[in-house]
Design an enzyme around this catalytic site. Structure first.
Site, PDB file in Angstrom:
ATOM      1  N   ARG A 244     -25.914  -1.881   6.320  1.00  0.00           N
ATOM      2  CA  ARG A 244     -25.630  -3.291   6.155  1.00  0.00           C
ATOM      3  C   ARG A 244     -26.238  -4.073   7.427  1.00  0.00           C
ATOM      4  NH1 ARG A 244     -20.613  -5.148   3.138  1.00  0.00           N
ATOM      5  NH2 ARG A 244     -21.469  -4.134   1.424  1.00  0.00           N
TER       6      ARG A 244
ATOM      7  N   GLU B 286     -20.102  -5.208   9.541  1.00  0.00           N
ATOM      8  CA  GLU B 286     -20.759  -4.509  10.267  1.00  0.00           C
ATOM      9  C   GLU B 286     -22.141  -5.354  10.664  1.00  0.00           C
ATOM     10  OE1 GLU B 286     -19.690  -3.522   7.296  1.00  0.00           O
ATOM     11  OE2 GLU B 286     -18.712  -1.747   7.696  1.00  0.00           O
TER      12      GLU B 286
ATOM     13  N   LYS C  99       0.727  -1.150   0.018  1.00  0.00           N
ATOM     14  CA  LYS C  99      -0.158  -0.051   0.112  1.00  0.00           C
ATOM     15  C   LYS C  99       0.872   1.119  -0.147  1.00  0.00           C
ATOM     16  CE  LYS C  99      -4.253   1.284   2.205  1.00  0.00           C
ATOM     17  NZ  LYS C  99      -5.606   0.805   2.851  1.00  0.00           N
TER      18      LYS C  99
HETATM   19  C1  LIG Z   1     -19.177  -2.059   4.185  1.00  0.00           C
HETATM   20  C2  LIG Z   1     -18.172  -1.064   4.280  1.00  0.00           C
HETATM   21  N1  LIG Z   1     -17.600  -1.110   5.654  1.00  0.00           N
HETATM   22  C3  LIG Z   1     -16.231  -0.218   5.631  1.00  0.00           C
HETATM   23  C4  LIG Z   1     -15.869   0.523   4.660  1.00  0.00           C
HETATM   24  C5  LIG Z   1     -14.755   1.566   4.545  1.00  0.00           C
HETATM   25  N2  LIG Z   1     -13.581   1.163   4.108  1.00  0.00           N
HETATM   26  C6  LIG Z   1     -13.272   1.533   2.861  1.00  0.00           C
HETATM   27  S1  LIG Z   1     -11.649   0.935   2.140  1.00  0.00           S
HETATM   28  C7  LIG Z   1     -11.589   0.011   3.461  1.00  0.00           C
HETATM   29  C8  LIG Z   1     -10.530  -0.905   3.645  1.00  0.00           C
HETATM   30  C9  LIG Z   1     -10.464  -2.000   2.804  1.00  0.00           C
HETATM   31  O1  LIG Z   1      -9.310  -2.729   2.820  1.00  0.00           O
HETATM   32  P1  LIG Z   1      -8.526  -3.568   1.835  1.00  0.00           P
HETATM   33  O2  LIG Z   1      -9.809  -4.347   0.808  1.00  0.00           O
HETATM   34  O3  LIG Z   1      -7.744  -4.491   2.043  1.00  0.00           O
HETATM   35  O4  LIG Z   1      -8.445  -2.336   0.520  1.00  0.00           O
HETATM   36  P2  LIG Z   1      -6.913  -1.652   0.564  1.00  0.00           P
HETATM   37  O5  LIG Z   1      -7.245  -0.091   1.303  1.00  0.00           O
HETATM   38  O6  LIG Z   1      -5.941  -2.233   1.509  1.00  0.00           O
HETATM   39  O7  LIG Z   1      -6.452  -1.364  -0.751  1.00  0.00           O
HETATM   40  C10 LIG Z   1     -12.707   0.159   4.418  1.00  0.00           C
HETATM   41  C11 LIG Z   1     -12.797  -0.402   5.963  1.00  0.00           C
HETATM   42  C12 LIG Z   1     -16.684   0.327   3.269  1.00  0.00           C
HETATM   43  N3  LIG Z   1     -16.116   0.980   2.364  1.00  0.00           N
HETATM   44  N4  LIG Z   1     -17.675  -0.526   3.289  1.00  0.00           N
END
Ligand SMILES: Cc1ncc(C[n+]2csc(CCOP(=O)(O)OP(=O)(O)O)c2C)c(N)n1
Ligand SMILES: CC(=O)[C@@H](O)[C@H](O)COP(=O)(O)O
Ligand SMILES: [Mg+2]
Length: 635
Positions: free
Chosen positions: A395, A367, A282
């Site tokens: 959700r 969630e 990242k």
């Molecule tokens: C249902 C939901 N909960 C929380 C989020 C907030 N959120 C956006 S990106 C993320 C992390 C995602 O991690 P990953 O899939 O590993 O992608 P990375 O950011 O590491 O590229 C979160 C918690 C969301 N978009 N949707």
């Protein structure tokens, strides 16, 4: 000197680039992204980590025929660049500008709209089944992060994907991070896979050692080599997925185009679901983001040289107030526990995590689980606070109804980002929570008018024995009206300004205005009050405090002296507080009272700065005042 990126103006142009120029192209893409996001803000770190991955996918797929589904969609900037949207990046996340997420209306190369996590595998499964039913041959690929893989929907889809008898490629983009550090058993398992080569070495060491045992050593070694079960599980990465019925390829270097292309070529041959486990970093290519990927997950404009935020911070936010109050409550009450679904910093629970690690739970992007887990904690005698963004709470509707409210369990929902959130757009606006919460029996719903009241409401929520939700907006907390601090009494609103009703004629009563404002709209209500009063009108301003239950005693009292009622709130109209007031007037047969509901329109609200959106929606104070005056004069 013109670059390789300049040669890419529409989908599939990357196929014209010479392989010897791929590295240069990756560098130019990174430079472009850093430069542009430093001006507009956006999801920087995730995008820097998916440059090569996206290039490999664009070399493999044909757009728009083939289907590429991004999970969350916050990592799709390179995909946008490679599909003719380079020229639009200056408008990223602004009103009517380029979206920060995939959008079907923006490009025919975006096949599925996203913003919320863990949906990609289900959507891709649907696309595969549809393809097979139609008898067409487009490729379908889903890209899911290690964080998104912690979400329940992703597991449900994997379970289902195991039954596939045709090709689906799932790229698991594993950067060891969610927004914060990734958590949970799957993250641990992926960690073990990342070090899979060590297991292979271990296998070789065991075999070598056994071969050296005189007599039967080589026989056992042979058996070990051929064994399909326990040892294989030890030495072959991805056995969990393999045992489920999916094919696992990896782990591979997600920044190595050769490895990625080879993996895609081999995955494409399988008539089943294949997971390619790609390890990425990242923030790759920008030192400040590599060092602090959480901070650079989503950033405002920043200075490229220093990585520092170039916007001056104005005032304290509601999130910060919540964060500090949780520390206070945690100190006072040892049964207080806090839950987040992968958003410790976004919700402000990071301080609580640091001070009370044993009472803090990050459950991953889950969630639904977070809410039922809170129900369990409450049953066990704890006082759980679920801190969650309004949009992500959507959700967990059934869990709120069935697991918390049906048993009237004392769970506190701290609902951040309620109302218009801005640049993330349609997927992230918190404009439905009043509608989906206020009809649930046993749930109490509050909204603070200002910073101090949020603190009071959180203390009140702790003391209350039942499910209670407090909704508050993104960003700066309103610090005005702080002289109004009537103690919070269950179900009671707060009268801020009472118009003088003594000895007035009936006609005056008919024209007297009652402003019923909820949460963030009390600030606007106070401004509108002042304008109307300065024009000689008689106006009462009420801070609703309790969206549910409705303070009907106060409404009854107000009905006697106010002929014009205006409700103000930041939620869509259907299911709003205002709709509840309309029902009340109807039920009480108060037909003489004229009612104006000021709510957000019943539509999805696009992206843009909050102030721009409010202006476009007629939600700025000047437009609201005009609307109220028009209503008064026309009704
Ligand atoms: C249902 C939901 N909960 C929380 C989020 C907030 N959120 C956006 S990106 C993320 C992390 C995602 O991690 P990953 O899939 O590993 O992608 P990375 O950011 O590491 O590229 C979160 C918690 C969301 N978009 N949707
Ligand atoms: C992609 C996603 O869902 C989050 O990164 C979100 O953009 C965070 O929003 P805030 O900036 O309001 O925390
Ligand atoms: Mg990740």
């Amino acid at each position: 000197m013109s670059g390789i990126l300049d040669l890419i103006n529409e989908a599939n142009d990357i196929k014209k680039v010479k392989p010897s120029d791929y590295n240069r192209l990756a560098g130019e893409i990174r430079e472009f992204i850093i430069e542009n996001i430093s001006k507009t803000g956006g999801h920087l770190a995730s995008n820097l980590g998916t440059v090569e991955l996206t290039m490999a996918l664009h070399l493999y797929l044909d757009f728009p025929e083939d289907k590429l589904v991004w999970d969350v969609g916050h990592q799709a900037y390179t995909h946008k660049l490679l599909t003719g949207r380079k020229k639009d990046f200056a408008s990223l996340r602004t009103f009517e500008g380029l979206s920060g997420f995939p959008k079907r209306k923006e490009s025919n190369c975006d096949c599925f709209d996203t913003g919320h996590s863990s949906t990609s595998l289900s959507a891709a499964m649907g696309l595969v089944r549809a393809r097979d039913l139609k008898g067409t041959d487009e490729k379908v690929v889903a890209v899911i992060g290690d964080g998104a893989l912690s979400g329940g929907m992703a597991f449900e889809a994997l379970n289902n994907a195991a039954e596939l008898k045709s090709n689906l490629i799932i790229i698991l983009n594993d950067n060891k991070m969610s927004i914060s550090e990734n958590v949970g058993g799957m993250a641990n398992y992926l960690g073990k896979l990342r070090t899979g080569d060590k297991y292979i070495n271990l296998k070789q060491i065991i075999e070598k050692a056994l071969n050296n045992v005189p007599g039967i050593g080589h026989i056992i070694a042979d058996k070990v080599r051929k064994s399909k079960d326990s040892i294989k599980r030890l030495v072959i990465p991805g056995m969990l997925f393999e045992d489920m019925g999916l094919t696992y390829i990896g782990p591979i270097d997600g920044h190595n185009l050769n490895e990625l292309q080879m993996a895609l070529a081999s995955a494409s041959k399988a008539k089943k679901a294949v997971i390619i486990h790609a390890i990425t970093k990242k923030g790759r290519g920008y030192k400040p983001a590599e060092k602090n990927p959480s901070y650079f997950h989503g950033v405002d404009a920043f200075d490229v040289k220093t990585g520092k935020n170039s916007k001056v911070k104005k005032g304290i936010t509601y999130t910060e107030i919540f964060s500090d109050t949780m520390l206070e409550l945690g100190e006072m009450h040892k049964d207080l526990v806090a839950i987040t679904a992968a958003m410790p910093s976004g919700t402000g629970l990071n301080k609580f995590k640091q001070k009370y690690p044993e009472r803090f739970f990050d459950v991953g992007i889950a969630e639904e689980h977070a809410v039922t887990f809170a129900a369990g904690l409450a049953l066990g005698g704890m006082k759980p606070v679920v801190a969650v963004y309004s949009t992500f709470l959507q959700r967990a509707y059934d869990q709120i109804v069935h697991d918390v409210c049906l048993s009237s369990l004392p769970v506190i929902f701290a609902i951040d980002r309620a109302g218009i959130v801005g640049n993330d757009g349609e997927t992230h606006q918190g404009i439905f929570d009043v509608s989906f919460l206020s009809h649930i029996p046993s749930l109490t719903l509050m909204a603070p008018k200002n910073a101090v009241e949020l603190i009071e409401m959180l203390h009140f929520a702790y003391a209350y024995n039942g499910p209670v939700a407090v909704r508050y907006p993104r960003g700066r907390a309103y610090e005005g009206l702080s002289e109004f601090q009537a103690p919070i009494v269950y179900g009671k609103s707060e009268v801020i300004y009472q118009s003088n009703t003594a000895g007035k004629k009936k006609n005056t009563q008919k024209n007297r205005i009652l402003l019923l404002a909820a949460g963030s709209m009390v600030e606007a209500g106070a401004q509108i009050h002042d304008i109307l009063v300065s024009e000689g009108r008689e106006v009462t301003l009420v801070n609703i405090r309790f969206i549910k239950p409705m303070d009907t005693a106060l409404l009854k009292e107000m009905a006697a002296g106010h002929g014009i009622w205006v409700t103000l709130e930041e939620n869509v109209q259907r299911g709003s507080y205002g709709e509840g007031v309309a029902s009340y007037l109807f039920e009480q047969n108060l037909r003489d009272i004229r009612l104006l509901n000021i709510t957000l329109p019943n539509q999805f609200i696009e992206q843009g700065d909050v102030s721009v959106l409010k202006e476009k929606l007629g939600f700025d104070t000047a437009s609201l005042t005009k609307r109220i005056k028009d209503f008064i004069s026309h009704s």
